[in-house]
Design a protein around this motif. Structure first.
Motif, short mmCIF file in Angstrom:
data_model
loop_
_atom_site.label_atom_id
_atom_site.label_comp_id
_atom_site.label_asym_id
_atom_site.label_seq_id
_atom_site.Cartn_x
_atom_site.Cartn_y
_atom_site.Cartn_z
N VAL A 73 -0.29 -26.42 33.86
CA VAL A 73 1.04 -26.96 34.81
C VAL A 73 1.02 -25.76 35.97
O VAL A 73 0.82 -24.73 36.15
CB VAL A 73 2.02 -25.89 33.35
N GLU A 74 1.77 -27.02 37.06
CA GLU A 74 1.86 -25.77 38.27
C GLU A 74 3.16 -24.79 38.33
O GLU A 74 4.11 -25.22 36.87
CB GLU A 74 2.49 -27.27 39.22
N ALA A 75 2.90 -24.61 38.94
CA ALA A 75 3.96 -22.97 38.87
C ALA A 75 6.11 -23.57 39.46
O ALA A 75 5.67 -24.67 40.00
CB ALA A 75 4.56 -22.05 39.85
N PRO A 76 6.95 -24.14 38.94
CA PRO A 76 8.19 -23.80 39.20
C PRO A 76 8.14 -23.80 40.86
O PRO A 76 8.26 -22.89 41.20
CB PRO A 76 8.77 -23.56 38.68
N THR A 77 9.03 -24.92 41.48
CA THR A 77 9.58 -24.72 42.45
C THR A 77 10.43 -23.93 42.86
O THR A 77 11.13 -23.66 41.87
CB THR A 77 9.55 -26.05 43.72
N SER A 78 10.89 -23.32 44.71
CA SER A 78 12.19 -22.33 43.76
C SER A 78 13.49 -23.51 43.41
O SER A 78 14.35 -22.24 42.79
CB SER A 78 12.26 -22.33 45.66
N ASP A 79 13.35 -24.08 43.84
CA ASP A 79 14.73 -24.87 42.92
C ASP A 79 14.76 -24.79 41.53
O ASP A 79 16.36 -24.53 40.87
CB ASP A 79 15.12 -25.82 43.54
N THR A 80 14.19 -25.30 41.17
CA THR A 80 13.87 -25.73 39.58
C THR A 80 13.29 -24.20 38.62
O THR A 80 14.05 -23.94 37.61
CB THR A 80 12.05 -25.97 39.52
N TYR A 119 16.37 -12.73 43.98
CA TYR A 119 15.76 -13.11 43.63
C TYR A 119 15.13 -14.20 44.14
O TYR A 119 14.42 -14.39 45.03
CB TYR A 119 15.50 -13.26 42.04
N GLN A 120 16.34 -15.18 43.73
CA GLN A 120 15.84 -16.23 44.29
C GLN A 120 16.89 -17.34 45.42
O GLN A 120 16.31 -17.57 46.01
CB GLN A 120 16.78 -17.57 42.75
N GLY A 121 18.13 -16.55 45.73
CA GLY A 121 18.57 -15.89 46.71
C GLY A 121 18.05 -15.87 47.79
O GLY A 121 18.74 -16.46 48.49
N ALA A 122 18.03 -14.80 47.62
CA ALA A 122 17.48 -13.64 49.18
C ALA A 122 16.30 -13.53 49.60
O ALA A 122 15.46 -14.42 50.15
CB ALA A 122 17.97 -12.29 49.01
N ALA A 123 15.34 -13.66 47.83
CA ALA A 123 14.17 -14.03 48.60
C ALA A 123 13.16 -14.86 48.13
O ALA A 123 12.10 -15.09 48.97
CB ALA A 123 13.15 -12.76 47.58
N ARG A 124 13.63 -16.16 47.30
CA ARG A 124 13.16 -16.98 47.45
C ARG A 124 13.83 -17.92 48.63
O ARG A 124 13.88 -19.21 49.11
CB ARG A 124 13.46 -17.71 46.28
N GLY A 125 14.41 -17.44 49.34
CA GLY A 125 15.55 -18.25 50.42
C GLY A 125 16.04 -19.46 50.05
O GLY A 125 16.71 -20.30 51.34
N LEU A 126 17.13 -19.64 48.60
CA LEU A 126 17.62 -20.58 48.68
C LEU A 126 19.22 -20.55 49.42
O LEU A 126 19.92 -21.45 49.18
CB LEU A 126 18.12 -20.42 46.95
#
Length: 226
Positions: A73-80, A119-126
């Motif tokens: 199973v693939e890792a989720p994308t940042s959006d997912t 984590y997602q907003g800053a580090a993942r760049g969303l």
């Protein structure tokens, strides 16, 4: 941008306290002291966590962190990953947090939307604006009344976390990822100083506990005066 400054809504009889920090910050170590303090002021204390907190939300947590997931199973994308976080949160809020607050309980939650912002907003760049938009949809103006951010250097936090055993998918990220997470938390503490209180988690466990109790006492006084 949603204004999530600390307020105690007249219709909410309970209190919502969240704990934040990078891996190895020492949040879990302080939970017993926090719970003991709260029990002296509340008839009921609900201790919970995110992602997770309900059976379905815990299943989503495992998907996000790659726990018990087949290697194919693939890792989720940042959006997912972000959408899964909010799917878990929506379930958790409806089944645990809102009912507890409505009946007058004090909720102690290990991570909430601030973690997603960092984590997602800053580090993942969303970007934080996208996270705030999802937050508005999922929980509107329901934000923690008090957030204790356990601030520790990335080096110290990761060194502590490495002693805990096997790492989940997020814990396996590189050091620069966690530097961005910490920077995200720093921004939140600067934006919302009335709600987000900084705990110097570099210090000894006893010193950290003293800081935590001081912030809880200050919050208790503010709450009584509202």
């Amino acid at each position: 941008m949603t204004n999530n400054e600390a307020t105690t809504a007249p219709s909410r009889r309970g209190a919502f306290i969240s704990l934040e920090g990078i891996e190895g910050a020492g949040k879990s170590t302080c939970v017993p002291a926090i719970e003991q303090w709260v029990k002296g002021r509340a008839k009921e204390v609900v201790q919970t966590r995110e992602p997770g907190g309900t059976p379905l939300a815990e299943v989503i947590r495992n998907l996000v962190l790659g726990i018990g997931v087949d290697d194919e199973v693939e890792a989720p994308t940042s959006d997912t990953e972000t959408l899964l976080m909010f799917a878990s949160r929506a379930q958790h809020l409806d089944e645990v947090v809102r009912p507890a607050l409505d009946r007058g309980a004090w909720v102690i939650c290990d991570r909430f939307t601030d973690a997603t912002l960092a984590y997602q907003g800053a580090a993942r760049g969303l970007g934080m604006q996208r996270i705030f938009e999802l937050a508005e949809w999922v929980h509107g103006n329901l934000w923690p009344d008090l957030t204790l951010w356990f601030d520790v250097s990335v080096e110290t936090g990761l060194a502590r976390a490495s002693r805990r055993g096997a790492k989940d998918r997020i814990e396996q990220e590189r050091q620069d990822f966690f530097s961005k997470v910490r920077a995200g938390y720093l921004e939140l503490a600067s934006l919302y100083p009335e709600r987000v209180k900084v705990i110097d988690a570099q210090r000894s466990m006893d010193d950290v506990a003293v800081q935590v109790i001081q912030e809880l006492e200050a919050y208790g006084l503010r709450r009584e005066n509202v």
